[in-house]
Design a protein around this motif. Structure first.
Motif, PDB file in Angstrom:
ATOM      1  N   PHE A 260       0.848  -1.191   0.000  1.00  0.00           N
ATOM      2  CA  PHE A 260       0.000   0.000   0.000  1.00  0.00           C
ATOM      3  C   PHE A 260       0.889   1.249   0.000  1.00  0.00           C
ATOM      4  O   PHE A 260       1.974   1.240   0.570  1.00  0.00           O
ATOM      5  N   ARG A 261       0.391   2.324  -0.591  1.00  0.00           N
ATOM      6  CA  ARG A 261       1.110   3.599  -0.594  1.00  0.00           C
ATOM      7  C   ARG A 261       0.079   4.711  -0.429  1.00  0.00           C
ATOM      8  O   ARG A 261      -0.960   4.702  -1.069  1.00  0.00           O
ATOM      9  N   ARG A 262       0.393   5.665   0.446  1.00  0.00           N
ATOM     10  CA  ARG A 262      -0.474   6.834   0.629  1.00  0.00           C
ATOM     11  C   ARG A 262       0.380   8.096   0.674  1.00  0.00           C
ATOM     12  O   ARG A 262       1.501   8.077   1.168  1.00  0.00           O
ATOM     13  N   MET A 263      -0.179   9.189   0.185  1.00  0.00           N
ATOM     14  CA  MET A 263       0.500  10.479   0.126  1.00  0.00           C
ATOM     15  C   MET A 263      -0.207  11.454   1.076  1.00  0.00           C
ATOM     16  O   MET A 263      -1.422  11.552   1.051  1.00  0.00           O
ATOM     17  N   PHE A 264       0.568  12.152   1.863  1.00  0.00           N
ATOM     18  CA  PHE A 264       0.019  13.046   2.879  1.00  0.00           C
ATOM     19  C   PHE A 264      -0.091  14.488   2.382  1.00  0.00           C
ATOM     20  O   PHE A 264       0.738  14.952   1.610  1.00  0.00           O
ATOM     21  N   CYS A 265      -1.069  15.192   2.903  1.00  0.00           N
ATOM     22  CA  CYS A 265      -1.227  16.629   2.647  1.00  0.00           C
ATOM     23  C   CYS A 265      -0.258  17.388   3.557  1.00  0.00           C
ATOM     24  O   CYS A 265      -0.364  17.320   4.782  1.00  0.00           O
ATOM     25  N   GLN A 266       0.673  18.120   2.959  1.00  0.00           N
ATOM     26  CA  GLN A 266       1.663  18.856   3.745  1.00  0.00           C
ATOM     27  C   GLN A 266       1.043  20.033   4.500  1.00  0.00           C
ATOM     28  O   GLN A 266       1.404  20.303   5.638  1.00  0.00           O
ATOM     29  N   LEU A 267       0.115  20.737   3.872  1.00  0.00           N
ATOM     30  CA  LEU A 267      -0.479  21.920   4.499  1.00  0.00           C
ATOM     31  C   LEU A 267      -1.175  21.557   5.800  1.00  0.00           C
ATOM     32  O   LEU A 267      -1.002  22.216   6.827  1.00  0.00           O
ATOM     33  N   GLU A 268      -1.955  20.487   5.795  1.00  0.00           N
ATOM     34  CA  GLU A 268      -2.648  20.054   7.012  1.00  0.00           C
ATOM     35  C   GLU A 268      -1.640  19.789   8.129  1.00  0.00           C
ATOM     36  O   GLU A 268      -1.836  20.204   9.269  1.00  0.00           O
ATOM     37  N   GLN A 269      -0.542  19.145   7.799  1.00  0.00           N
ATOM     38  CA  GLN A 269       0.446  18.797   8.815  1.00  0.00           C
ATOM     39  C   GLN A 269       1.129  20.038   9.395  1.00  0.00           C
ATOM     40  O   GLN A 269       1.370  20.120  10.590  1.00  0.00           O
ATOM     41  N   LYS A 270       1.439  21.000   8.541  1.00  0.00           N
ATOM     42  CA  LYS A 270       2.062  22.235   9.029  1.00  0.00           C
ATOM     43  C   LYS A 270       1.112  22.969   9.966  1.00  0.00           C
ATOM     44  O   LYS A 270       1.539  23.531  10.971  1.00  0.00           O
ATOM     45  N   MET A 271      -0.178  22.934   9.651  1.00  0.00           N
ATOM     46  CA  MET A 271      -1.162  23.575  10.527  1.00  0.00           C
ATOM     47  C   MET A 271      -1.249  22.855  11.868  1.00  0.00           C
ATOM     48  O   MET A 271      -1.588  23.458  12.875  1.00  0.00           O
ATOM     49  N   LEU A 272      -0.912  21.570  11.892  1.00  0.00           N
ATOM     50  CA  LEU A 272      -0.927  20.791  13.130  1.00  0.00           C
ATOM     51  C   LEU A 272       0.405  20.868  13.876  1.00  0.00           C
ATOM     52  O   LEU A 272       0.582  20.214  14.893  1.00  0.00           O
ATOM     53  N   GLY A 273       1.364  21.641  13.338  1.00  0.00           N
ATOM     54  CA  GLY A 273       2.630  21.837  14.031  1.00  0.00           C
ATOM     55  C   GLY A 273       3.731  20.867  13.660  1.00  0.00           C
ATOM     56  O   GLY A 273       4.791  20.856  14.287  1.00  0.00           O
ATOM     57  N   ARG A 274       3.515  20.028  12.650  1.00  0.00           N
ATOM     58  CA  ARG A 274       4.583  19.136  12.194  1.00  0.00           C
ATOM     59  C   ARG A 274       5.633  19.998  11.500  1.00  0.00           C
ATOM     60  O   ARG A 274       5.336  21.049  10.966  1.00  0.00           O
ATOM     61  N   THR A 275       6.884  19.554  11.508  1.00  0.00           N
ATOM     62  CA  THR A 275       8.002  20.416  11.138  1.00  0.00           C
ATOM     63  C   THR A 275       8.711  19.993   9.852  1.00  0.00           C
ATOM     64  O   THR A 275       8.630  18.837   9.435  1.00  0.00           O
ATOM     65  N   VAL A 276       9.408  20.970   9.275  1.00  0.00           N
ATOM     66  CA  VAL A 276      10.287  20.752   8.128  1.00  0.00           C
ATOM     67  C   VAL A 276      11.692  21.130   8.576  1.00  0.00           C
ATOM     68  O   VAL A 276      11.908  22.221   9.114  1.00  0.00           O
ATOM     69  N   THR A 277      12.641  20.222   8.374  1.00  0.00           N
ATOM     70  CA  THR A 277      14.033  20.492   8.709  1.00  0.00           C
ATOM     71  C   THR A 277      14.718  21.052   7.465  1.00  0.00           C
ATOM     72  O   THR A 277      14.680  20.412   6.405  1.00  0.00           O
ATOM     73  N   PRO A 278      15.342  22.245   7.563  1.00  0.00           N
ATOM     74  CA  PRO A 278      15.963  22.851   6.376  1.00  0.00           C
ATOM     75  C   PRO A 278      16.963  21.936   5.663  1.00  0.00           C
ATOM     76  O   PRO A 278      16.983  21.889   4.429  1.00  0.00           O
ATOM     77  N   SER A 279      17.768  21.187   6.408  1.00  0.00           N
ATOM     78  CA  SER A 279      18.751  20.316   5.748  1.00  0.00           C
ATOM     79  C   SER A 279      18.063  19.206   4.948  1.00  0.00           C
ATOM     80  O   SER A 279      18.562  18.787   3.900  1.00  0.00           O
ATOM     81  N   THR A 280      16.908  18.736   5.416  1.00  0.00           N
ATOM     82  CA  THR A 280      16.179  17.714   4.662  1.00  0.00           C
ATOM     83  C   THR A 280      15.554  18.327   3.416  1.00  0.00           C
ATOM     84  O   THR A 280      15.583  17.722   2.332  1.00  0.00           O
ATOM     85  N   ALA A 281      15.015  19.531   3.543  1.00  0.00           N
ATOM     86  CA  ALA A 281      14.476  20.226   2.365  1.00  0.00           C
ATOM     87  C   ALA A 281      15.584  20.440   1.334  1.00  0.00           C
ATOM     88  O   ALA A 281      15.378  20.232   0.131  1.00  0.00           O
ATOM     89  N   ASP A 282      16.775  20.820   1.798  1.00  0.00           N
ATOM     90  CA  ASP A 282      17.926  20.989   0.893  1.00  0.00           C
ATOM     91  C   ASP A 282      18.295  19.663   0.237  1.00  0.00           C
ATOM     92  O   ASP A 282      18.612  19.621  -0.954  1.00  0.00           O
ATOM     93  N   TRP A 283      18.261  18.567   1.006  1.00  0.00           N
ATOM     94  CA  TRP A 283      18.587  17.252   0.467  1.00  0.00           C
ATOM     95  C   TRP A 283      17.607  16.868  -0.641  1.00  0.00           C
ATOM     96  O   TRP A 283      18.010  16.376  -1.692  1.00  0.00           O
TER      97      TRP A 283
END
Length: 185
Positions: A42-65
């Motif tokens: 199985f594979r599912r894709m998550f909505c990023q906007l919803e997660q950011k509104m819930l306080g989930r984070t993005v690490t700059p080094s991972t975004a750069d990667w």
């Protein structure tokens, strides 16, 4: 094909290395570690906007990667619109359909995939469908079984492909262990 499996492998693609990171994609497959029955994936894709509104984070080094990776792959992995609750509902439903009480939940390491999944369940205040004592770590298994090479995904950084390759590695190690056991008896 059997309805119930002894094992489930999970894998995530994320925007950081911590349990509260934004999740792009989740892949999982049910399999039996001691046979070659075809896995159910199985594979599912998550909505990023919803997660950011819930306080989930993005690490700059991972975004750069991610910027250094194949951009077509990143577009596919990061274009999800599924809400957390819907993805976890699907995972729970597939667990209830394909798992037994003693099904092991595998991830590639103890500090990434499973803690992310637990964090997602906690964010919607639901219990995980697996028993915590059935958690297993592929890295530990590989470290204790250096006589078996791991398998690589047909397309790395796609959560389902990674989960399937990791499940294949578990099977190969268990098959080799069974061979060694027969040789010593």
């Amino acid at each position: 094909m059997p309805q119930n499996f002894t094992d489930c492998m999970i894998d995530f693609e994320t925007m950081g290395p911590t349990p509260d990171s934004v999740v792009l994609q989740m892949g999982w497959c049910f399999f039996n570690r001691k046979d070659n029955e075809k896995p159910v994936g199985f594979r599912r894709m998550f909505c990023q906007l919803e997660q950011k509104m819930l306080g989930r984070t993005v690490t700059p080094s991972t975004a750069d990667w991610w910027e250094t990776q194949d951009q077509d792959l990143f577009q596919r992995v990061s274009s999800g619109k599924d809400e957390i609750e819907d993805v976890l509902s699907d995972f729970t439903a597939s667990w209830q359909k394909h798992a037994i009480e003693s099904t092991w939940l595998w991830s590639n390491g103890p500090a990434f995939d499973e803690p992310i999944l637990v964090s997602l369940y906690n964010s919607i205040e639901q219990q995980t469908p697996w028993k915590f004592w059935n958690s297993r770590c592929l890295r530990t298994l590989k470290a204790t079984s250096p006589f078996v090479a791991g398998f690589r995904a047909s397309e790395a950084h796609d959560a389902l492909n990674d989960a399937l390759a990791q499940a294949k590695t578990v099977r190969a190690i268990y098959q080799k262990l069974d061979e060694l056991k027969r040789e010593t008896n």
